[in-house]
Design an enzyme around this catalytic site. Sequence first.
Site, PDB file in Angstrom:
ATOM      1  N   GLY A  12      -4.428   2.761  -8.059  1.00  0.00           N
ATOM      2  CA  GLY A  12      -4.288   2.895  -6.619  1.00  0.00           C
ATOM      3  C   GLY A  12      -5.526   3.498  -5.991  1.00  0.00           C
ATOM      4  O   GLY A  12      -6.000   4.552  -6.411  1.00  0.00           O
ATOM      5  N   ALA A  13      -6.060   2.790  -4.987  1.00  0.00           N
ATOM      6  CA  ALA A  13      -7.247   3.296  -4.286  1.00  0.00           C
ATOM      7  C   ALA A  13      -6.896   3.654  -2.845  1.00  0.00           C
ATOM      8  O   ALA A  13      -7.568   3.278  -1.889  1.00  0.00           O
ATOM      9  CB  ALA A  13      -8.376   2.270  -4.337  1.00  0.00           C
ATOM     10  N   LYS A  40      -4.793  -3.181  -5.995  1.00  0.00           N
ATOM     11  CA  LYS A  40      -4.348  -4.540  -5.638  1.00  0.00           C
ATOM     12  C   LYS A  40      -5.428  -5.327  -4.919  1.00  0.00           C
ATOM     13  O   LYS A  40      -5.625  -6.494  -5.168  1.00  0.00           O
ATOM     14  CB  LYS A  40      -3.167  -4.430  -4.664  1.00  0.00           C
ATOM     15  N   GLU A 172       4.402   7.173  16.324  1.00  0.00           N
ATOM     16  CA  GLU A 172       3.007   6.729  16.511  1.00  0.00           C
ATOM     17  C   GLU A 172       2.960   5.239  16.873  1.00  0.00           C
ATOM     18  O   GLU A 172       2.164   4.821  17.711  1.00  0.00           O
ATOM     19  CB  GLU A 172       2.194   7.017  15.247  1.00  0.00           C
ATOM     20  N   ALA A 320      -1.071  11.987   4.031  1.00  0.00           N
ATOM     21  CA  ALA A 320      -2.431  11.706   3.578  1.00  0.00           C
ATOM     22  C   ALA A 320      -3.160  13.021   3.288  1.00  0.00           C
ATOM     23  O   ALA A 320      -3.953  13.125   2.350  1.00  0.00           O
ATOM     24  CB  ALA A 320      -3.168  10.917   4.652  1.00  0.00           C
TER      25      ALA A 320
HETATM   26  P1  FAD Z   1      -1.711   5.016  -0.142  1.00  0.00           P
HETATM   27  O1  FAD Z   1      -2.732   5.574   0.764  1.00  0.00           O
HETATM   28  O2  FAD Z   1      -0.591   4.254   0.455  1.00  0.00           O
HETATM   29  O3  FAD Z   1      -2.458   4.094  -1.217  1.00  0.00           O
HETATM   30  C1  FAD Z   1      -1.824   3.451  -2.278  1.00  0.00           C
HETATM   31  C2  FAD Z   1      -2.773   2.387  -2.804  1.00  0.00           C
HETATM   32  O4  FAD Z   1      -2.253   1.850  -4.014  1.00  0.00           O
HETATM   33  C3  FAD Z   1      -2.979   1.196  -1.863  1.00  0.00           C
HETATM   34  O5  FAD Z   1      -4.341   0.893  -1.795  1.00  0.00           O
HETATM   35  C4  FAD Z   1      -2.194   0.070  -2.534  1.00  0.00           C
HETATM   36  O6  FAD Z   1      -2.742  -1.210  -2.299  1.00  0.00           O
HETATM   37  C5  FAD Z   1      -2.335   0.436  -4.007  1.00  0.00           C
HETATM   38  N1  FAD Z   1      -1.250  -0.061  -4.861  1.00  0.00           N
HETATM   39  C6  FAD Z   1       0.080   0.016  -4.615  1.00  0.00           C
HETATM   40  N2  FAD Z   1       0.769  -0.485  -5.652  1.00  0.00           N
HETATM   41  C7  FAD Z   1      -0.145  -0.868  -6.558  1.00  0.00           C
HETATM   42  C8  FAD Z   1      -0.055  -1.455  -7.847  1.00  0.00           C
HETATM   43  N3  FAD Z   1       1.136  -1.693  -8.402  1.00  0.00           N
HETATM   44  N4  FAD Z   1      -1.191  -1.742  -8.509  1.00  0.00           N
HETATM   45  C9  FAD Z   1      -2.390  -1.492  -7.966  1.00  0.00           C
HETATM   46  N5  FAD Z   1      -2.552  -0.932  -6.750  1.00  0.00           N
HETATM   47  C10 FAD Z   1      -1.433  -0.616  -6.063  1.00  0.00           C
HETATM   48  N6  FAD Z   1      -0.091  11.125   6.884  1.00  0.00           N
HETATM   49  C11 FAD Z   1      -0.801  12.129   7.439  1.00  0.00           C
HETATM   50  O7  FAD Z   1      -1.176  13.086   6.743  1.00  0.00           O
HETATM   51  N7  FAD Z   1      -1.134  12.111   8.776  1.00  0.00           N
HETATM   52  C12 FAD Z   1      -0.809  11.068   9.584  1.00  0.00           C
HETATM   53  O8  FAD Z   1      -1.135  11.074  10.786  1.00  0.00           O
HETATM   54  C13 FAD Z   1      -0.067   9.976   9.030  1.00  0.00           C
HETATM   55  N8  FAD Z   1       0.222   8.907   9.795  1.00  0.00           N
HETATM   56  C14 FAD Z   1       0.822   7.821   9.213  1.00  0.00           C
HETATM   57  C15 FAD Z   1       1.024   6.679   9.998  1.00  0.00           C
HETATM   58  C16 FAD Z   1       1.587   5.547   9.429  1.00  0.00           C
HETATM   59  C17 FAD Z   1       1.762   4.303  10.276  1.00  0.00           C
HETATM   60  C18 FAD Z   1       1.995   5.565   8.060  1.00  0.00           C
HETATM   61  C19 FAD Z   1       2.612   4.315   7.424  1.00  0.00           C
HETATM   62  C20 FAD Z   1       1.802   6.687   7.275  1.00  0.00           C
HETATM   63  C21 FAD Z   1       1.213   7.838   7.841  1.00  0.00           C
HETATM   64  N9  FAD Z   1       0.972   8.993   7.077  1.00  0.00           N
HETATM   65  C22 FAD Z   1       0.282  10.043   7.639  1.00  0.00           C
HETATM   66  C23 FAD Z   1       1.366   9.071   5.643  1.00  0.00           C
HETATM   67  C24 FAD Z   1       0.187   8.706   4.750  1.00  0.00           C
HETATM   68  O9  FAD Z   1      -0.378   7.491   5.159  1.00  0.00           O
HETATM   69  C25 FAD Z   1       0.592   8.635   3.299  1.00  0.00           C
HETATM   70  O10 FAD Z   1       1.208   9.838   2.936  1.00  0.00           O
HETATM   71  C26 FAD Z   1      -0.632   8.390   2.406  1.00  0.00           C
HETATM   72  O11 FAD Z   1      -1.184   7.116   2.674  1.00  0.00           O
HETATM   73  C27 FAD Z   1      -0.297   8.517   0.921  1.00  0.00           C
HETATM   74  O12 FAD Z   1      -1.465   8.319   0.169  1.00  0.00           O
HETATM   75  P2  FAD Z   1      -1.405   7.672  -1.274  1.00  0.00           P
HETATM   76  O13 FAD Z   1      -2.773   7.778  -1.853  1.00  0.00           O
HETATM   77  O14 FAD Z   1      -0.267   8.233  -2.041  1.00  0.00           O
HETATM   78  O15 FAD Z   1      -1.029   6.142  -1.033  1.00  0.00           O
END
Ligand code: FAD
Length: 407
Positions: A12-13, A40, A172, A320
């Site tokens: 996951g990136a 992905k 949002e 995030a």
């Molecule tokens: P992600 O950033 O979702 O990244 C996961 C990555 O893994 C993606 O690139 C995906 O393509 C990849 N992936 C998934 N499955 C697989 C697989 N099986 N194999 C290979 N790659 C894979 N948080 C805040 O702190 N402040 C905010 O203002 C805020 N606003 C938000 C607004 C919206 C509309 C949304 C949807 C979320 C918001 N969030 C916010 C929450 C925040 O976006 C998430 O908590 C954060 O993105 C989590 O980070 P992560 O690295 O766990 O996953």
Amino acid sequence: MTLKKPKIVVLGAGYGGLMTVTKLQKMIGVNEADITLVNKNDYHYETTWLHEASAGTLHHDRVRYPISSVIERNKVEFVQDTAVEIKAAEKKVILENGELDYDYLVIAVGGESETFGIKGLKEYAFAIVNVNAARQIKEHIELQFATYQNEEDKKEDRLTIVVGGAGFTGIEFLGEMGNRIPELCREYDVDPNKVKLICVEAAPMVLPGFDPELVSYAVAQLEKKGVEFKIGTAIKECTPEGIIVAKGENEVEEIKAGTVVWAAGVRGNSIIEKSGIEAMRGRVKVQPDLRAPGSEDIFVIGDSSLMINEEINRPYPPTAQIAMQQGECCARNLAALIRGKAELEAFKPDIKGSVCSLGHDDAIGLVFGKKMVGAKASFMKKMVDNRALLLIGGASLVMKKGKFNVL
Ligand code: FAD
């Protein structure tokens, strides 16, 4: 004698995974470990900006950038593929197009939309989960406006947009739609009075956990933009025609809508349950050093993980902000492990605040304990967005992708 280099695989990136890799590549030398990053797509997207791409207020290319632009290719191998299963006993990850062995694994595959078993949501509602889902929502709404304008027997329900959930994502998105609808009406010659933007929330409040004064401001501002709130209203079913909600004890009501966006729940990535890793709603309750329970070599970070805030005895919300801080801690712990240190750092979140946008020109926020609303909060939101770019890709990424429409 040459020693075998440990293999680190990061799945996951997103915020968590990319932060781990970009920090780790700075911390270790080329000969210390082989790092493989699997994702992905060949791009990273700013998940926290997806509501803008979904509403059509920001082009979808603005929310993503190539992963190759932030990794050092002499230290990190990038594999574009989808992980389908983790075989922890064999220290192996099965990908759609191959497999990878690891010594240390970081699971950072984010979350998925949680539908709580509500009938029809998976089939008929949209969820703001990735770039292409965001594009589909934008295109779908535009198609509804265009079709309405061109059909002889006009179906006004096409112009109703229902948003399920008054949490962060739902609010949002409503803020962006509130700005976008007048533009859509102009673009497609539609009477604004015919458009409805409805927020349906089962809980008795908007933005649970946010300061009540800031919530009141947000609700008033969104109502000015035409949002109708139906709070304390549970969605029972989603159909091709709209939604069915509970009304009173035994009654239900149908709300017809051309678009339903479900923004009310996050669960962990299904690969975790599929791999037999102990989880709650797909999220792994990690040890303080971010490793999976009982595991020496698997770290889980971001929305795939779950950590309890001991002060209130409830899980930290999936954000995030936390995903990125966990990425930094995970990188330090990986560097320690490959250098043979047994003691790992316990992760401590440093919550600087929270800012919720209400469109590009308005927001509410609590930052370093200070409440803010309006243009000031909106400016802060853009700074938070730019900071995420800075932490992962440095100043050049901010120059390329940053938000400078600060007024
Ligand atoms: P992600 O950033 O979702 O990244 C996961 C990555 O893994 C993606 O690139 C995906 O393509 C990849 N992936 C998934 N499955 C697989 C697989 N099986 N194999 C290979 N790659 C894979 N948080 C805040 O702190 N402040 C905010 O203002 C805020 N606003 C938000 C607004 C919206 C509309 C949304 C949807 C979320 C918001 N969030 C916010 C929450 C925040 O976006 C998430 O908590 C954060 O993105 C989590 O980070 P992560 O690295 O766990 O996953």
